[in-house]
Enzyme design. Structure first.
Site, short mmCIF file in Angstrom:
data_model
loop_
_atom_site.label_atom_id
_atom_site.label_comp_id
_atom_site.label_asym_id
_atom_site.label_seq_id
_atom_site.Cartn_x
_atom_site.Cartn_y
_atom_site.Cartn_z
N SER A 116 0.68 -1.19 -0.04
CA SER A 116 0.10 0.06 0.00
C SER A 116 0.85 1.12 0.11
CB SER A 116 -1.06 0.03 1.22
OG SER A 116 -1.37 1.20 1.81
N TYR A 140 -1.77 5.68 -3.75
CA TYR A 140 -2.86 6.79 -3.48
C TYR A 140 -2.37 7.89 -4.31
CZ TYR A 140 -5.85 4.05 -0.38
OH TYR A 140 -6.60 2.99 -0.03
N THR A 166 -5.66 2.94 -6.78
CA THR A 166 -6.88 2.76 -6.16
C THR A 166 -7.67 3.96 -6.59
OG1 THR A 166 -5.94 1.49 -4.62
CG2 THR A 166 -8.17 2.45 -4.00
N LYS A 248 -7.66 -0.13 -9.40
CA LYS A 248 -8.08 -1.01 -8.46
C LYS A 248 -9.63 -0.34 -7.95
CE LYS A 248 -7.50 -2.94 -3.67
NZ LYS A 248 -8.15 -2.08 -2.74
N HIS A 272 -13.27 -2.13 -2.04
CA HIS A 272 -12.36 -1.83 -0.62
C HIS A 272 -12.81 -2.58 0.54
CE1 HIS A 272 -9.29 1.39 -0.23
NE2 HIS A 272 -9.38 0.95 1.08
C1 LIG Z 1 -7.17 -2.41 7.54
C2 LIG Z 1 -7.28 -2.34 6.01
C3 LIG Z 1 -6.74 -1.35 5.29
C4 LIG Z 1 -6.72 -1.29 3.90
N1 LIG Z 1 -5.91 -0.40 3.17
C5 LIG Z 1 -5.75 -0.28 1.86
C6 LIG Z 1 -5.10 0.57 1.07
O1 LIG Z 1 -4.09 1.17 1.89
N2 LIG Z 1 -5.01 0.75 0.01
C7 LIG Z 1 -6.16 -0.03 -0.90
O2 LIG Z 1 -6.03 0.10 -2.14
N3 LIG Z 1 -7.02 -0.77 -0.32
C8 LIG Z 1 -6.82 -1.15 0.97
N4 LIG Z 1 -7.66 -1.80 1.69
C9 LIG Z 1 -8.74 -2.76 1.18
C10 LIG Z 1 -7.89 -4.12 0.44
O3 LIG Z 1 -7.00 -3.69 -0.47
C11 LIG Z 1 -8.90 -4.88 -0.08
O4 LIG Z 1 -9.49 -4.20 -1.08
C12 LIG Z 1 -10.17 -5.47 0.90
O5 LIG Z 1 -9.33 -5.82 2.27
C13 LIG Z 1 -10.88 -6.52 0.54
O6 LIG Z 1 -11.89 -6.97 1.28
P1 LIG Z 1 -11.78 -8.23 2.20
O7 LIG Z 1 -10.62 -7.76 2.99
O8 LIG Z 1 -12.83 -7.99 3.06
O9 LIG Z 1 -11.65 -9.36 1.62
C14 LIG Z 1 -7.57 -2.09 2.99
C15 LIG Z 1 -8.33 -3.09 3.76
C16 LIG Z 1 -8.39 -3.30 5.07
C17 LIG Z 1 -9.31 -4.29 5.64
#
Ligand SMILES: Cc1cc2nc3c(=O)[nH]c(=O)nc-3n(C[C@H](O)[C@H](O)[C@H](O)COP(=O)(O)O)c2cc1C
Length: 359
Positions: A116, A140, A166, A248, A272
């Site tokens: 990330s 980002y 993203t 994404k 997300h």
């Molecule tokens: C705690 C947390 C932090 C996340 N941080 C980012 C991030 O920094 N960038 C991003 O593109 N997606 C981020 N996501 C989304 C994840 O990439 C992903 O889309 C998501 O976790 C998928 O859902 P699931 O974990 O329920 O399967 C984050 C998700 C969580 C749970």
């Protein structure tokens, strides 16, 4: 914030719900809630899992499954399994070794890793733990193009082989539980790894993060998300990197068409993890129309709700080239650091093998 980090024996932990329970017991309440919760009334968070349950597999037998191959090819690179580690920021709230622990576990199993932008450790420190597996960098893109350009340059130099942009986060989702808890890991500096190590960002500060970490974190927060961005800004990213660009956060087939129009190299169907627009369609429900639009022209990945091998096989059967694993590995990390992530990944690989063999 206190990270309790008890030593937990995870050698027999298999079920997602058990990892979740261990994570809850092992880390700070607000940090756990940040990871687990979704936006608004959490309708989308729930649909992500429930909609997988509505899809049923119809197996075919007597086709020699003694040697099932899970390899898949994406953008010229061979993935040993059709899944990657989703970009998850601020992993330092789950474990003190954060992304480094996750990266070590992924590297040992050759599972591709998406780092990330808002990591606790810097992209270079994370890359150093990933010598033997594919690594992509999630961006980002900030309104400050010089900083964005600097991140792109650093990612390329550190050996990341694709940029995941993203797009579903022009601003932060309405996350009711975090608002109630008054909790933001960015504010406590847990997502500053790339910013506090960036020469362009550091030039913007009056005082260094060591001298005034609060002011530095405030400056960073202004830069993380940018509501003004449009499809045309993809051109800027193209100008500053020769790496493939993957978008994404695609849920609408018309946006999938736009991705093709703008010449991007791949997409991730994602909401997300239900953390942005509550009420949004689940990723698995959105997938078929997007696959139809893309017509195999570029790779289609999917995340949000993947908890088991069967979930992954359903997404692959409906046309995804690969899936990304999110919360399951984060709970493994919170429960038992690198060992926890490793156990989650090993179980997922075995589950995938069994499920693929039985379909
Ligand atoms: C705690 C947390 C932090 C996340 N941080 C980012 C991030 O920094 N960038 C991003 O593109 N997606 C981020 N996501 C989304 C994840 O990439 C992903 O889309 C998501 O976790 C998928 O859902 P699931 O974990 O329920 O399967 C984050 C998700 C969580 C749970």
């Amino acid at each position: 914030m206190v990270l309790l980090e008890k030593t937990v024996d995870v050698s027999r932990v298999v079920q997602f719900e058990e990892w979740e329970k261990l994570a809850k017991e092992n880390i700070d309440h607000n940090a756990f809630t940040y990871i687990q919760s979704g936006a608004g009334r959490e309708e989308t968070l729930r649909s992500n899992e429930e909609d997988f349950r509505k899809i049923k597999l119809i197996p075919r037998y007597l086709k020699d499954v003694s040697n099932v191959c899970l390899k898949t090819n994406i953008l010229g690179e061979t993935l040993p399994y059709p899944f990657m580690i989703a970009p998850v920021g601020m992993q330092g709230i789950a474990h003190r070794d954060g992304e480094l622990a996750t990266a070590r576990a992924a590297n040992a199993l050759k599972v591709p890793f998406i780092a990330s932008t808002v990591t606790t450790y810097s992209l270079e420190e994370i890359a150093a733990e990933l010598p033997d597996t594919i690594k992509w960098f999630q961006l980002y893109w900030s309104g400050d193009w010089e900083i964005t350009a600097s991140f792109l340059h650093r990612a390329e130099k550190a050996g990341y082989s694709a940029i995941v942009v993203t797009v579903d986060t022009p601003l932060l989702g309405w996350r009711e539980k975090d608002l109630t808890n008054g909790y933001s890991p960015l504010k406590v500096g847990k997502g500053a790894g790339n910013y506090f190590s960036d020469p362009v960002f550091l030039q913007r500060l009056k005082r260094s993060p060591q001298e005034d970490s609060t002011a530095a974190a405030e400056e960073m927060i202004k830069l993380v998300l940018e509501p003004k961005l449009t499809w045309d800004d993809i051109r800027f990213i193209r100008e500053y990197t020769s790496l493939p660009i993957i978008i994404k956060g695609i849920l609408h087939p018309e946006d999938a068409k736009q991705a093709l129009n703008y010449g991007v190299d791949g997409i991730v169907v994602s909401n997300h993890g239900g953390r942005q627009l509550d009420g949004a369609i689940s990723s698995i429900e959105a997938l078929p129309a997007i696959v139809e639009e893309i017509q195999n022209k570029i790779p289609v990945l999917l995340d949000s709700g993947i908890r088991s091998g069967a979930d992954a096989v359903k997404a692959l059967t409906l046309g995804a080239d690969a899936v990304c694993l999110g919360r399951p590995f984060v709970y493994g990390l919170a429960a038992a650091g690198q060992e926890g992530v490793s156990q989650v990944l090993q179980n997922f690989i075995q589950d995938l093998k069994v499920t693929k063999s039985l379909t």
